[in-house]
Write a protein that holds these residues in place. Structure first.
Motif, PDB file in Angstrom:
ATOM      1  N   SER A  63       0.845  -1.208   0.000  1.00  0.00           N
ATOM      2  CA  SER A  63       0.000   0.000   0.000  1.00  0.00           C
ATOM      3  C   SER A  63       0.873   1.248   0.000  1.00  0.00           C
ATOM      4  O   SER A  63       0.580   2.227  -0.703  1.00  0.00           O
TER       5      SER A  63
ATOM      6  N   SER B 119       2.382   1.960  -3.309  1.00  0.00           N
ATOM      7  CA  SER B 119       1.381   2.544  -4.212  1.00  0.00           C
ATOM      8  C   SER B 119       1.069   3.995  -3.853  1.00  0.00           C
ATOM      9  O   SER B 119       0.797   4.806  -4.739  1.00  0.00           O
TER      10      SER B 119
ATOM     11  N   ASN C 235       4.695   8.936  -3.783  1.00  0.00           N
ATOM     12  CA  ASN C 235       5.248   9.356  -5.076  1.00  0.00           C
ATOM     13  C   ASN C 235       6.129  10.588  -4.864  1.00  0.00           C
ATOM     14  O   ASN C 235       6.298  11.036  -3.729  1.00  0.00           O
TER      15      ASN C 235
ATOM     16  N   LYS D 142     -12.372   5.333  -0.529  1.00  0.00           N
ATOM     17  CA  LYS D 142     -11.266   5.633  -1.460  1.00  0.00           C
ATOM     18  C   LYS D 142     -10.003   6.054  -0.716  1.00  0.00           C
ATOM     19  O   LYS D 142      -8.911   6.062  -1.264  1.00  0.00           O
TER      20      LYS D 142
ATOM     21  N   GLU E 178     -11.996  -0.390  -5.073  1.00  0.00           N
ATOM     22  CA  GLU E 178     -11.397  -1.158  -6.183  1.00  0.00           C
ATOM     23  C   GLU E 178     -10.304  -0.387  -6.934  1.00  0.00           C
ATOM     24  O   GLU E 178      -9.346  -1.000  -7.409  1.00  0.00           O
ATOM     25  N   ASP E 179     -10.426   0.937  -7.036  1.00  0.00           N
ATOM     26  CA  ASP E 179      -9.379   1.704  -7.733  1.00  0.00           C
ATOM     27  C   ASP E 179      -8.034   1.535  -7.030  1.00  0.00           C
ATOM     28  O   ASP E 179      -6.987   1.449  -7.682  1.00  0.00           O
ATOM     29  N   ASN E 180      -8.062   1.515  -5.703  1.00  0.00           N
ATOM     30  CA  ASN E 180      -6.813   1.328  -4.945  1.00  0.00           C
ATOM     31  C   ASN E 180      -6.296  -0.099  -5.100  1.00  0.00           C
ATOM     32  O   ASN E 180      -5.101  -0.319  -5.300  1.00  0.00           O
TER      33      ASN E 180
ATOM     34  N   ARG F 238      -6.682  -2.109  -7.498  1.00  0.00           N
ATOM     35  CA  ARG F 238      -6.139  -2.291  -8.852  1.00  0.00           C
ATOM     36  C   ARG F 238      -4.665  -1.866  -8.925  1.00  0.00           C
ATOM     37  O   ARG F 238      -3.880  -2.437  -9.664  1.00  0.00           O
ATOM     38  N   GLU F 239      -4.294  -0.866  -8.157  1.00  0.00           N
ATOM     39  CA  GLU F 239      -2.894  -0.413  -8.146  1.00  0.00           C
ATOM     40  C   GLU F 239      -2.043  -1.279  -7.209  1.00  0.00           C
ATOM     41  O   GLU F 239      -0.960  -1.727  -7.573  1.00  0.00           O
ATOM     42  N   ILE F 240      -2.553  -1.503  -6.004  1.00  0.00           N
ATOM     43  CA  ILE F 240      -1.741  -2.231  -4.996  1.00  0.00           C
ATOM     44  C   ILE F 240      -1.428  -3.647  -5.483  1.00  0.00           C
ATOM     45  O   ILE F 240      -0.335  -4.172  -5.255  1.00  0.00           O
TER      46      ILE F 240
ATOM     47  N   LYS G 180      -0.629  -4.666  -8.258  1.00  0.00           N
ATOM     48  CA  LYS G 180       0.540  -4.723  -9.156  1.00  0.00           C
ATOM     49  C   LYS G 180       1.822  -4.936  -8.342  1.00  0.00           C
ATOM     50  O   LYS G 180       2.713  -5.673  -8.754  1.00  0.00           O
ATOM     51  N   VAL G 181       1.895  -4.269  -7.201  1.00  0.00           N
ATOM     52  CA  VAL G 181       3.074  -4.423  -6.338  1.00  0.00           C
ATOM     53  C   VAL G 181       3.092  -5.846  -5.772  1.00  0.00           C
ATOM     54  O   VAL G 181       4.115  -6.539  -5.781  1.00  0.00           O
TER      55      VAL G 181
END
Ligand SMILES: Cc1ncc(COP(=O)(O)O)c(C=O)c1O
Length: 386
Positions: free
Chosen positions: A102, A105, A108, A223, A249-251, A253-255, A257-258
């Motif tokens: 988390s 993600s 940045n 979110k 779900e938007d989060n 979808r990114e997490i 990947k890690v």
């Protein structure tokens, strides 16, 4: 050229203490955050059945077995949290992987600061650094029973704040953060656009009828809130390495990947064990909790007898107590000396962030015999130093 990125990342001091302790044959360890119990039989049976069916040899889906995610969806819905198992629940390798993925993600270049309510679990600061972020400690107030000082918190928030990460109940203080304070954190997160990474691995061990509230139950926050849970502590399954997170779900979808890059999926045999835990082990959790209350009270009675040397706030959750050293400042020096002379392992408070210095963490999740013997030795050691 030697490695650079990991230069300022440290191995957990808790594990360093455990390593030192393992070289002392009659040591009693109240250091590492593991309960004394074995994994309940019903859970082991669920894992053994999956093994004999031949279901564990292959990777699962990256998100985790659908059966487990569905079980998680049902379980957390009973606790007032509504997340869709197909898109909003990710099965992880314990909660620490959920937290680290988390953070990777969330952090940045523009937003790289992560607020940690300190004292906090040792691995948080390293996880933030692994994610390329900067840990920013917000000191909890011992005089207010280790609760949040909002003036101090607001002073640390700025446009670079990516997230706040904290455990409720907290480790090492055993504090429960109340609903009003959590809602204030949520307001700040919405206003300043940062994530809330909620670590609730000790939420099954809350004593004294204290109300527990989770921000993950508020639909308008989904979110912003990422909630991590683990089977490690609740079900005595630290070695199985299994947990999960849930968020919008938007989060996910990114997490994911890690998570996919780092581990592909959580261990499949442990995923079956986790289904067994949620389906069959409610009774065992209740029993663990009962035992922890007895052990907390026992540890506190021992501490009361040592009030000349140690002061403490009675923990309301988790299985840790965080006493202050009244006659010493250097918690590392104290811990090493205690280990060497009394053969008792505890964790130096400084491991939990800068304002943990001057304290030690004691795990009262060990069995009563060990707690009694450890305090006998600690008492003898402290009195011998007078
Ligand atoms: C507050 C807290 N969070 C997370 C963890 C990590 O546990 P796991 O990865 O086994 O779920 C621990 C372990 O001690 C902990 O105390």
């Amino acid at each position: 050229m030697p490695f650079q990125r990991t230069k300022n990342i440290n191995l957990s001091p808790i594990k360093a203490i455990e390593l030192k302790a393992s070289g002392i044959p009659d040591v009693i360890s109240l250091a590492q955050g593991i309960p004394s119990f074995d994994t309940p039989e019903v859970i082991k049976k669920a894992a053994a059945k999956a093994l004999s069916r031949g279901d564990v040899a292959k990777y699962s889906l990256t998100l985790g077995l659908p059966e487990l995610r569905e079980t998680v969806e049902e379980k957390i819905a009973k606790e007032g949290m509504f997340y869709d198992f197909e898109k909003e629940i990710l099965v992880t390798v314990g909660s620490i992987e959920a937290i680290t993925a988390s953070l990777v993600s969330a952090v940045n270049k523009e937003k790289d600061e992560v607020l940690l309510l300190s004292p906090c679990y040792t691995s948080y600061q390293e996880a933030v650094k692994v994610a390329g972020g900067k840990p920013v400690f917000v000191e909890l107030d011992e005089n207010k029973n280790w609760q949040i000082n909002f003036q101090k918190l607001e002073e640390k928030i700025n446009s670079k704040t990516a997230a706040i990460l904290f455990a409720n109940p907290n480790n090492p203080t055993g504090t429960i953060f109340p609903k009003n304070d959590l809602l204030k954190i949520a307001d700040l997160a919405l206003k300043n656009d940062f994530f809330i990474i909620l670590d609730e691995v000790y939420k099954d061990f809350i004593y004294d009828d204290i109300d527990f509230f989770t921000l993950a139950s508020k639909p308008e926050l989904r979110k912003k809130v990422i909630r991590a849970f683990s089977f490690s502590k609740a079900y005595a399954m630290t070695g199985w390495r299994i947990g999960f997170l849930h968020t919008d779900e938007d989060n996910v979808r990114e997490i994911v990947k890690v998570h996919d890059t780092m581990v592909t999926c959580a261990p499949v045999i442990s995923q079956y064990a986790a289904i067994g835990a949620f389906d069959f082990a409610d009774k065992e959790i209740e029993e663990f909790k009962k035992q922890f209350v007895v052990r907390r009270d026992l540890a506190c009675r021992h501490l009361d007898k040592l009030s000349e040397f140690l002061s403490y706030k009675k923990p309301s959750g988790s299985y840790f107590v965080f006493p202050k050293l009244l006659k010493e400042d250097d918690s590392w020096k104290f811990t090493l000396d205690l280990l060497e002379k009394a053969h008792v392992a505890v964790v130096p408070g400084v491991a939990f962030g800068p304002n943990g210095e001057g304290y030690i963490r004691i795990n009262f999740g060990r069995d009563e015999k060990d707690i009694n013997e450890a305090f006998k030795r600690i008492g003898k050691y402290l009195k011998g130093k007078k």
